[in-house]
Design an enzyme around this catalytic site. Structure first.
Site, PDB file in Angstrom:
ATOM      1  N   HIS A   1      13.422   4.773  12.529  1.00  0.00           N
ATOM      2  CA  HIS A   1      13.145   4.974  11.101  1.00  0.00           C
ATOM      3  C   HIS A   1      13.834   6.257  10.638  1.00  0.00           C
ATOM      4  O   HIS A   1      13.935   7.232  11.395  1.00  0.00           O
ATOM      5  CB  HIS A   1      11.632   5.073  10.924  1.00  0.00           C
ATOM      6  CG  HIS A   1      11.139   4.973   9.512  1.00  0.00           C
ATOM      7  ND1 HIS A   1      11.275   5.997   8.617  1.00  0.00           N
ATOM      8  CD2 HIS A   1      10.487   3.973   8.851  1.00  0.00           C
ATOM      9  CE1 HIS A   1      10.726   5.637   7.458  1.00  0.00           C
ATOM     10  NE2 HIS A   1      10.247   4.413   7.575  1.00  0.00           N
TER      11      HIS A   1
ATOM     12  N   GLU B   1      -0.460  -9.121  -1.155  1.00  0.00           N
ATOM     13  CA  GLU B   1      -1.001  -8.598   0.113  1.00  0.00           C
ATOM     14  C   GLU B   1      -2.230  -7.717  -0.166  1.00  0.00           C
ATOM     15  O   GLU B   1      -2.350  -6.566   0.258  1.00  0.00           O
ATOM     16  CB  GLU B   1       0.047  -7.816   0.911  1.00  0.00           C
ATOM     17  CG  GLU B   1      -0.314  -7.606   2.378  1.00  0.00           C
ATOM     18  CD  GLU B   1       0.707  -6.751   3.121  1.00  0.00           C
ATOM     19  OE1 GLU B   1       0.776  -5.538   2.893  1.00  0.00           O
ATOM     20  OE2 GLU B   1       1.454  -7.329   3.939  1.00  0.00           O
TER      21      GLU B   1
ATOM     22  N   GLU C   1      -2.065   5.000   3.380  1.00  0.00           N
ATOM     23  CA  GLU C   1      -2.052   3.614   2.877  1.00  0.00           C
ATOM     24  C   GLU C   1      -3.445   3.066   2.576  1.00  0.00           C
ATOM     25  O   GLU C   1      -3.622   2.292   1.635  1.00  0.00           O
ATOM     26  CB  GLU C   1      -1.330   2.705   3.886  1.00  0.00           C
ATOM     27  CG  GLU C   1       0.179   2.942   3.971  1.00  0.00           C
ATOM     28  CD  GLU C   1       0.567   4.100   4.877  1.00  0.00           C
ATOM     29  OE1 GLU C   1      -0.329   4.745   5.473  1.00  0.00           O
ATOM     30  OE2 GLU C   1       1.779   4.380   4.991  1.00  0.00           O
TER      31      GLU C   1
ATOM     32  N   ASP D   1       0.797  -1.223   0.000  1.00  0.00           N
ATOM     33  CA  ASP D   1       0.000   0.000   0.000  1.00  0.00           C
ATOM     34  C   ASP D   1       0.832   1.276   0.000  1.00  0.00           C
ATOM     35  O   ASP D   1       0.397   2.320   0.478  1.00  0.00           O
ATOM     36  CB  ASP D   1      -0.908  -0.009   1.240  1.00  0.00           C
ATOM     37  CG  ASP D   1      -0.134  -0.359   2.501  1.00  0.00           C
ATOM     38  OD1 ASP D   1       1.089  -0.104   2.533  1.00  0.00           O
ATOM     39  OD2 ASP D   1      -0.740  -0.902   3.442  1.00  0.00           O
TER      40      ASP D   1
ATOM     41  N   ARG E   1       2.803   7.989   9.260  1.00  0.00           N
ATOM     42  CA  ARG E   1       2.625   9.422   8.983  1.00  0.00           C
ATOM     43  C   ARG E   1       1.471  10.020   9.786  1.00  0.00           C
ATOM     44  O   ARG E   1       1.535  11.172  10.192  1.00  0.00           O
ATOM     45  CB  ARG E   1       2.379   9.636   7.485  1.00  0.00           C
ATOM     46  CG  ARG E   1       3.662   9.619   6.661  1.00  0.00           C
ATOM     47  CD  ARG E   1       3.387   9.805   5.176  1.00  0.00           C
ATOM     48  NE  ARG E   1       4.606   9.667   4.404  1.00  0.00           N
ATOM     49  CZ  ARG E   1       5.247  10.681   3.817  1.00  0.00           C
ATOM     50  NH1 ARG E   1       4.791  11.906   3.905  1.00  0.00           N
ATOM     51  NH2 ARG E   1       6.350  10.465   3.140  1.00  0.00           N
TER      52      ARG E   1
ATOM     53  N   HIS F   1       6.727   4.724  12.805  1.00  0.00           N
ATOM     54  CA  HIS F   1       6.963   5.572  11.632  1.00  0.00           C
ATOM     55  C   HIS F   1       5.711   6.107  10.960  1.00  0.00           C
ATOM     56  O   HIS F   1       5.810   6.863   9.985  1.00  0.00           O
ATOM     57  CB  HIS F   1       7.769   4.800  10.578  1.00  0.00           C
ATOM     58  CG  HIS F   1       6.971   3.723   9.885  1.00  0.00           C
ATOM     59  ND1 HIS F   1       6.131   3.989   8.827  1.00  0.00           N
ATOM     60  CD2 HIS F   1       6.872   2.402  10.109  1.00  0.00           C
ATOM     61  CE1 HIS F   1       5.558   2.861   8.429  1.00  0.00           C
ATOM     62  NE2 HIS F   1       5.988   1.891   9.191  1.00  0.00           N
TER      63      HIS F   1
END
Ligand code: UD1
Ligand code: UDP
Length: 373
Positions: A248, A121, A135, A99, A218, A216
């Site tokens: 990250h 996936e 995502e 994604d 967003r 990590h």
């Protein structure tokens, strides 16, 4: 006579590389395929760490990572860059995973050229377009276009059927992350030197219970990251525990974690680990605190409780099976749930159970069979 099927596999980040290398290995072994690899390099060093250990040498490398890149600039560059590679390669199939911006743009570029897309996936859904962001929308776009959906679980397949995706194109294959984990664990057993890099930290924290941390997302930037950092600071005040946190490389993560946690004796803020070292970190950890997708899938396979620092998950299988629990980013809640696992042996034992709701380690072979049809 027809030649081998041309498969162009497109990816750009660490987790895509981890979840695609088992498929790339399987394609390379099969003479009925001509496998071409294109990396966008949306990630750079974190991608290269995986390419190196999995011995994948890309045929095309767009080298697109820029510091603190914006989603729109990245997406625009991906679309034109990946489109050019597709024009040059003229593949029979484009394969994407997951994604990310690379997966979404790769799917669109293929669609613009009427090249069928195989989505590895497929079917993960949180049901909330803001969690995880962006995502959830990326994978919905891919789901609306792909001609072959490799769903890791029956739950994911059902989500696709619920969106009126043609059932004949949906196949439950398991998640290739379990193939990757098995491969890496076998490598580590043969070559223990692959994980020697953690020896110093392991010695420093000998006798303490380790909490492994990653973060990590967003949508957690800002208050969410601050909440996570404060929770870790409070947990690390306990003398019996130590935190190992490979940070990250996104500057929005690093700035917060370095400012809040940089000077804590019981916290090791370290650089991103390569996959064998990260598997070792999971193995020596009492529990994982994470907002990662992949770690939610790997930790149950290793019998490690995982507290998911998010409000939603598209991976309910771990929660339903009792090895994962959603704890959000509020520091009080993260600390309370972690302390419960640390101090209540019964609660810990109930979660620390090795099982594989996400796959049996043979997903890549099934996807190759589907591509061969
Ligand atoms: C990306 C994906 C996310 C995935 C995550 C896995 C998108 C929009 N996001 O998020 O879905 O879960 O990867 O980790 O596709 N950086 C480096 N070196 C690296 C990697 C990143 O310096 O090797 C820094 C750069 O400043 C870069 C920034 O991190 O601009 C953000 O990278 P990006 O790929 O845009 O987003 P992630 O937050 O990593
Ligand atoms: N991982 C790694 N090194 C690290 C942290 C994570 O190799 O320092 C691996 C982890 O085992 C998992 C994947 O990276 O397979 C998860 O990547 P990330 O959390 O960046 O992305 P997500 O899975 O959330 O998309």
């Amino acid at each position: 006579m027809t030649g081998p099927k041309r498969i162009l596999t497109v990816f750009g980040t660490r987790p895509e590389a981890i979840k695609l290398f088992p498929l790339l290995h399987a394609l390379a072994r099969d003479e009925s395929f001509a496998s071409v690899v294109c990396v966008s390099a949306q990630h750079r060093s974190m991608l290269d760490q995986v390419l190196e250990i999995a011995e994948i040498v890309p045929d095309h490398d767009l080298d697109l990572m820029r510091p603190d890149q914006s989603l729109d600039a990245l997406t625009a560059a991906l679309l034109t860059g990946l489109g050019r590679v597709m024009d040059a390669q003229k593949p029979d199939w484009v394969v994407v995973q997951g994604d990310t911006a690379t997966a979404m743009a790769g799917t669109l570029a293929a669609y613009y050229r009427k090249i069928p897309v195989a989505h590895v996936e497929a079917g993960l859904r949180s049901g909330n377009i803001h969690h995880p962001w962006p995502e959830e929308v990326n994978r919905k776009i891919i789901g609306g276009i792909a001609a072959l959906h490799a769903a890791p679980t029956e739950t994911a397949a059902a989500a696709l059927r619920g969106e009126n995706v043609d059932p004949a194109t949906i196949h439950v294959t398991g998640n290739t992350v379990i193939d990757a984990l098995h491969w890496i664990v076998a490598r580590m057993d043969k070559q223990p030197a692959l994980v020697a890099g953690l020896a110093g930290i392991e010695a420093r924290f000998a006798g303490k219970r380790i909490i492994g941390v990653t973060s990590h997302r967003r949508e957690n930037f800002g208050d969410g990251m601050q909440g996570i950092a404060r929770a870790i600071k409070r947990l690390a005040a306990r003398p019996d525990i130590a935190v190992i946190f490979p940070v990250h490389l996104n500057p929005n993560v690093r700035s917060v974690m370095e400012a809040e946690l940089g000077d804590r004796a019981n916290v090791a803020l370290i650089e991103p680990l390569d996959y064998p070292h990260f598997a070792r970190l999971m193995a020596i950890s009492t529990l994982m605190l994470t907002d990662s997708g992949g770690v939610q899938e790997e930790a149950p396979a290793l019998g490690k409780p995982v507290l998911v620092m998010r409000e939603t998950t598209e991976r309910p299988e771990g929660v339903e099976a009792g090895t994962a629990r959603l704890v959000g980013t509020d520091p009080d809640r993260i600390v309370a749930e972690t302390v419960r696992l640390l101090d209540d042996a019964g609660a810990y034992a109930a979660m620390a159970r090795a099982h594989n709701p996400f796959g049996d380690g043979h997903a890549a072979g099934r996807i190759v069979e589907l591509l061969a049809r």
